[in-house]
Scaffold this motif. Structure first.
Motif, short mmCIF file in Angstrom:
data_model
loop_
_atom_site.label_atom_id
_atom_site.label_comp_id
_atom_site.label_asym_id
_atom_site.label_seq_id
_atom_site.Cartn_x
_atom_site.Cartn_y
_atom_site.Cartn_z
N VAL A 153 0.86 -1.19 0.00
CA VAL A 153 0.00 0.00 0.00
C VAL A 153 0.89 1.24 0.00
N ALA B 106 -5.42 -1.08 3.45
CA ALA B 106 -6.20 -1.65 2.35
C ALA B 106 -6.78 -2.99 2.80
N VAL C 53 -10.67 -5.68 -3.93
CA VAL C 53 -10.38 -4.69 -2.89
C VAL C 53 -11.69 -4.06 -2.43
N GLY D 107 -9.53 1.11 0.34
CA GLY D 107 -8.17 1.55 0.04
C GLY D 107 -7.75 1.20 -1.36
N ARG D 108 -6.44 1.07 -1.55
CA ARG D 108 -5.88 0.80 -2.87
C ARG D 108 -4.64 -0.07 -2.71
#
Length: 402
Positions: A137, A144, A159, A162-163
């Motif tokens: 992240v 995430a 997901v 988040g990313r």
């Protein structure tokens, strides 16, 4: 003198042995529910384990029906295995460095990576033919949350918050919340992200709702552009083998009527113009209880002491949902009865991030905003903050973000 040197050498050898044992651990069991087993590299049979068990490179872990386990990974992050799931945990090969490799053989695992995870990645997913995709992240981007599911045709990584930054050799990808990617064959062959899936909105995560014969629980999710309709599933297990509801609806809400008290799990998939379902959204549990639920505070734990020097950092307060769409009031005070509030925030989320509190002892709790207010706790939780911090005005009432 010779004897003294011998003892020192023995002590050094023992210390080195302990160090080797600790460095060999790649994961630790934090929570175990139901029948869970491990097949260790040194054994030829499966054996049950409990919370606190450690795993070394090459160990297998599996969950039985109605079982789950949460595993803390070396270097940060965690995964939670849902029922009927099998994984193998390994140590990354050099030069991958620290962290853990997880090979998902079957089933589903949900995970979380913190934003302070090591840059070389605490988690590597092993796909087909030895392909390995590292998950990290961005710094200061927040944690995430993700899900990995083995299917007959691949391994879906999705997901929910988040990313995720994905890497495999020279290949790089970014996976945003609400999207998924098949990573079984690595990133070189993964040309496109999968279509987005519906995001569940209400009830909140692990909602606890009081039972009554007239109980109706509204389920809602964020609508997707281009979706013709939605498939709603409600079951008694995370594997959705014991289904109670399997319905198609046009809108972005559905009313679930529980037949009795117990645990229920729900999720939603979008149907396209041809009636093909998307990747299902993340499953959420609902606990329908005979009595009005109390003790729903999650974090910080009672008696939590913030580490020295962290008083200026943000504090995360979280609690479980009571179902529906209530408004909550978080109260932080100097006394156990919460009659001397330092601050309060009101709104609908189940989590609030507060700026650093001044050093001292505090108590906190959460209420459902009704008349009179309904506490979500048996007793207020104690919190101790150490170290320098900017002072917060006493008796301040701050609005919660909508």
């Amino acid at each position: 003198m010779v004897a003294g040197c011998s003892r020192t050498s023995d002590e050094e050898g023992a210390g080195q042995a302990v160090s080797r044992e600790l460095s060999a651990i790649v994961a630790t069991c934090a929570v175990a529910r139901g029948p869970v087993e491990t097949l260790r590299t040194t054994n030829a049979y499966w054996e049950p384990f409990e919370a606190g068990a450690t795993f070394r490179s090459g160990d297998w872990v599996r969950t039985g029906p109605d079982a789950s386990t949460r595993i803390e990974l070396r270097g940060g992050g965690r995964i939670e295995l849902e029922e009927r799931t099998v994984v193998r945990v390994e140590r990354p090969s050099a030069p991958a460095g620290g962290g853990s490799v997880v090979a998902l053989e079957s089933g589903t695992a949900r995970g979380l990576l913190p934003e302070d995870a090591p840059p070389d990645g605490p988690l590597v997913l092993r796909g087909d033919n030895g392909r390995q995709v590292a998950l990290t992240v961005e710094a200061h981007a927040g944690p995430a949350e993700f899900r990995v599911t083995r299917t007959p045709r691949g391994m879906h990584l999705s997901v929910s918050r988040g990313r995720l930054l994905l890497s495999e050799g020279a290949h790089r990808r970014t996976l945003e919340a609400g999207n998924w990617l098949d990573v079984a064959r690595g990133l070189e062959d993964a040309e496109h992200d999968g279509p987005p899936f519906p995001t569940s909105l209400s009830p909140g995560v692990d909602a606890r709702i009081a039972w009554s014969p007239e109980l109706r629980i509204p389920l809602s999710w964020r609508p997707l552009e281009g979706a013709r309709s939605y498939q709603v599933l409600v079951a008694r297990d995370l594997g959705f083998t014991q289904r109670i509801v399997d319905a198609q609806v046009q809108g972005s809400d559905f009313t679930f009527v529980p037949p009795e008290p117990g645990m229920f799990v729900w999720r939603v998939a979008a149907l396209d113009a041809e009636g093909q379902p998307s990747e299902p959204g993340f499953a959420r549990r609902i606990f329908v209880e005979r009595q009005r639920p109390r003790g729903l505070l999650v974090t910080p734990r009672d008696g939590y002491v913030a580490p020295a020097g962290s008083a200026s950092e943000d504090l995360v307060f979280a609690w479980q949902s009571t179902g529906g769409a209530p408004r909550y009031r978080l109260v932080v005070a100097r006394d156990r009865e919460l009659r001397q509030p330092v601050l309060a925030r009101e709104g609908s989320p189940q989590q609030v991030v507060l700026p650093g509190l001044a050093p001292g002892e505090y108590y906190w709790g959460v209420y459902v905003v009704e008349d009179p207010p309904v506490p979500l706790f048996q007793k207020a939780r104690r919190l101790v903050v150490r170290g320098p911090s900017r002072d917060l005005a006493r008796d301040a009432l701050l609005p919660m973000d909508p």
